[in-house]
Motif scaffolding. Structure first.
Motif, PDB file in Angstrom:
ATOM      1  N   TRP A   1      34.418  70.362  34.541  1.00  0.00           N
ATOM      2  CA  TRP A   1      35.474  70.361  33.526  1.00  0.00           C
ATOM      3  C   TRP A   1      34.856  70.344  32.135  1.00  0.00           C
ATOM      4  CZ3 TRP A   1      37.775  65.248  35.788  1.00  0.00           C
ATOM      5  CH2 TRP A   1      38.114  65.445  37.133  1.00  0.00           C
TER       6      TRP A   1
ATOM      7  N   ASP B   1      35.969  73.674  30.326  1.00  0.00           N
ATOM      8  CA  ASP B   1      37.024  73.362  29.347  1.00  0.00           C
ATOM      9  C   ASP B   1      36.585  73.757  27.941  1.00  0.00           C
ATOM     10  OD1 ASP B   1      38.489  72.422  31.429  1.00  0.00           O
ATOM     11  OD2 ASP B   1      38.540  70.341  30.791  1.00  0.00           O
TER      12      ASP B   1
ATOM     13  N   TYR C   1      39.808  73.342  23.916  1.00  0.00           N
ATOM     14  CA  TYR C   1      40.588  73.331  25.153  1.00  0.00           C
ATOM     15  C   TYR C   1      41.844  72.481  24.999  1.00  0.00           C
ATOM     16  CZ  TYR C   1      41.785  72.280  30.021  1.00  0.00           C
ATOM     17  OH  TYR C   1      42.441  72.120  31.214  1.00  0.00           O
TER      18      TYR C   1
ATOM     19  N   ASP D   1      44.737  70.959  27.724  1.00  0.00           N
ATOM     20  CA  ASP D   1      45.216  70.821  29.093  1.00  0.00           C
ATOM     21  C   ASP D   1      46.740  70.872  29.100  1.00  0.00           C
ATOM     22  OD1 ASP D   1      46.288  69.055  31.418  1.00  0.00           O
ATOM     23  OD2 ASP D   1      44.207  69.355  31.968  1.00  0.00           O
TER      24      ASP D   1
END
Length: 560
Positions: free
Chosen positions: A246, A250, A382, A384
């Motif tokens: 990640w 990311d 990034y 989410d």
């Protein structure tokens, strides 16, 4: 007085007596709606749910504060209102993905609805196993679609929409990775004078990676201690563990500037280094027009490894994502280039070493500094987006009941209160509300970020990653060899790019279709490096002069 006002409002809504809705009206404050509008929405849910009373549905989401609130507060209130019981399971992100993939592959209905990261959108639209919500709301789900859902009010729709303009996932929460720093330390006159004497420019928020590196060196190797405590100029984690993936996928490579210009993801080369022709991924290595082994990618990973080893606490090299997340709360970290705003609620507690005597933050979040290869028009980081996702294998009646629950969690009656609890906003009406604005001082820059258009430059993984679970595992297996085992970065990136190519080819063969991966013929990397855009040739100077700006000046970059 309150009871009398509620009775009048409920009577105006055409219902019987207001105390039927008082538990919901008390919990879901503040709201962007008036109380009468809230009552009308609540009454709609109560009426629409009648055919599903007595059902028990199952939902699953990852472990963050927002979803705890949904599972422990919203789900029970939804049951009281509708008679639909919800078992809302909270689990690790990897577990949620595995269960979703298993249900899609086997057709067994483990859960009726998922909060799935929009990072999976590329696989979702290619698999055709996910319910198309645009069509669902017009047809089989029309009777259970909230008239006041107001889809256009959601700020993350670009991340959950397929290439044909259809909505596949309904945003439920979102948070960004931003730069985090100790503003109180940066403002100390003695430290400001010392930094400028050494580096020749002001100690302030770094605009580029050169300044970030200088500040990391300054606190770790020059300042060393503050108020009797050993301090570090950087925080990260490096254990060869799935969570390391990640950290890199990311958007770390796009922050360095590896990909192409384009939002929400680079075109034709994205932040994974994957080139696409139309909707079809065609390669990740430079030999196939990708950028995963390009000079910019090597620069990005080399900086990650060097900073981790030189400027972070020694134990960080053996930490995972969850272990490293709590480290800055100890009060010995000066800055972190990549920090998820989902942790703001946990980092705002009044008894922490990073808040003052009034419980206000001694830290701030700011725009992420950019690497030497970054260009205007590229994504800056990034974001989410966890979004409600229905699987076609779920029986229709269960889909409809689960869709009611999903909408309840994001309806305007509920969403602002949920935003205030979890700090993961999804609606424009919420982020522009007076209630959210009033929390600016205690949230260290989060309000300013989400009230600006800059939030559109922080984006999730895009449509051209055709199978996120299959490809994401490659990141930690290879990058961990550099961070945890000390192997040479250029060779690792070459092997990673080749493995990504092979994985893309395999996905294309196993799931053929008009948007499936199909590798283009390999050529000499130098031919692609001579083309405009990504992959980009190596810069003569990968550390240009450091540049900083005062926090107030940086916030102006976020102005609408």
């Amino acid at each position: 007085m309150l009871r009398g006002s509620l009775w009048v409002l409920y009577w105006l809504a055409g219902c019987c007596w207001a105390e039927d809705f008082s538990p919901w009206l008390e919990e879901f404050q503040p709201s962007s709606l008036s109380q009468q509008q809230q009552i009308e929405e609540l009454n709609w849910f109560k009426q629409a749910a009648q055919p599903y009373q007595g059902m028990t549905i199952r939902a699953i989401s990852e472990r963050i504060n927002t979803h705890w609130y949904e599972a422990t507060v919203i789900a029970p209130l939804f049951y009281q209102l509708t008679g639909i019981k919800v078992i809302h399971e909270i689990s690790g992100e990897d577990d949620v993905v595995k269960k979703l993939q298993s249900q899609m592959e086997l057709g067994t209905n483990y859960y009726d609805i998922y909060v799935s990261d929009s990072d999976l959108i590329g696989g979702h639209f290619r698999s055709r196993k996910i319910v198309n919500l645009s069509q669902f709301m017009q047809h089989q789900g029309k009777a259970v679609t909230l008239p006041t859902l107001d889809i256009q009010d959601f700020i993350g729709l670009a991340f959950t929409t397929d290439p044909y303009g259809d909505l596949l996932q309904l945003p439920d929460q979102q948070f960004a990775n931003l730069y985090w720093y100790r503003q109180d330390w940066f403002e100390r006159p003695g430290l400001k004078q010392q930094f400028e004497a050494i580096f020749g420019y002001p100690l302030a928020v770094p605009v580029n990676w050169s300044a970030y590196e200088d500040i990391a060196e300054f606190f770790t190797e020059h300042v060393k201690e503050i108020d009797g405590q050993k301090v570090y100029g950087h925080m990260d984690y490096g254990k060869r563990d799935p969570s390391l993936g990640w950290r890199i996928s990311d958007a770390w490579l796009s922050m360095a500037g590896m990909g192409d210009v384009g939002l929400p993801n680079g075109v034709p080369v994205d932040e994974w280094g994957i080139r696409r022709h139309g909707c079809r991924p065609v390669g990740a290595s430079m030999r196939r027009g990708g950028a995963l082994d390009s000079p910019a990618a090597i620069y990005a990973i080399q900086k990650y490894v060097d900073w981790l080893k030189r400027y972070a606490p020694p134990e960080a090299q053996k930490m995972t994502f969850s272990q490293a997340g709590a480290e800055i709360a100890k009060g010995h970290i000066a800055q972190q280039i990549f920090w998820y705003t989902a942790f703001i609620a946990d980092l705002s507690l009044p008894d922490l070493a990073v808040t003052d005597e009034n419980g206000l933050p001694l830290w701030r979040v700011a725009p992420s500094p950019r690497g030497a290869y970054w260009q205007p028009g590229m994504k800056s980081g990034y974001q989410d987006v966890g979004a409600w996702t229905l699987v076609k294998s779920t029986p229709l009646k269960r889909q409809q009941a689960a869709w009611l629950y999903a909408q309840f969690n994001v309806a305007k009656t509920v969403s602002l209160r949920k935003t205030m609890v979890g700090l993961t906003p999804i609606r424009q009406s919420d982020v522009s509300s007076a209630a959210f604005s009033q929390r600016s001082q205690e949230l260290g820059g989060l309000v300013e970020f989400y009230q600006s258009n800059a939030r559109n430059e922080w984006t999730p993984t895009g449509l051209n990653v055709p199978n996120y679970p299959a490809l994401s595992s490659l990141w930690w297996q290879y990058i961990g060899r550099a961070s945890d085992h000390g192997e040479a970065v250029p060779q690792i990136m070459k092997e990673l790019a080749q493995s990504m190519d092979l994985a893309l080819a395999k996905i294309g063969k196993e799931s053929p279709g008009p948007c499936s991966p199909k590798l283009i013929s390999a050529q000499q990397a130098e031919l692609w490096l001579a083309h405009p855009g990504s992959p980009k040739p190596k810069l003569e100077n990968e550390k240009p002069p450091g540049k900083t700006l005062n926090y107030s000046e940086l916030l102006k970059q976020w102005q609408p």
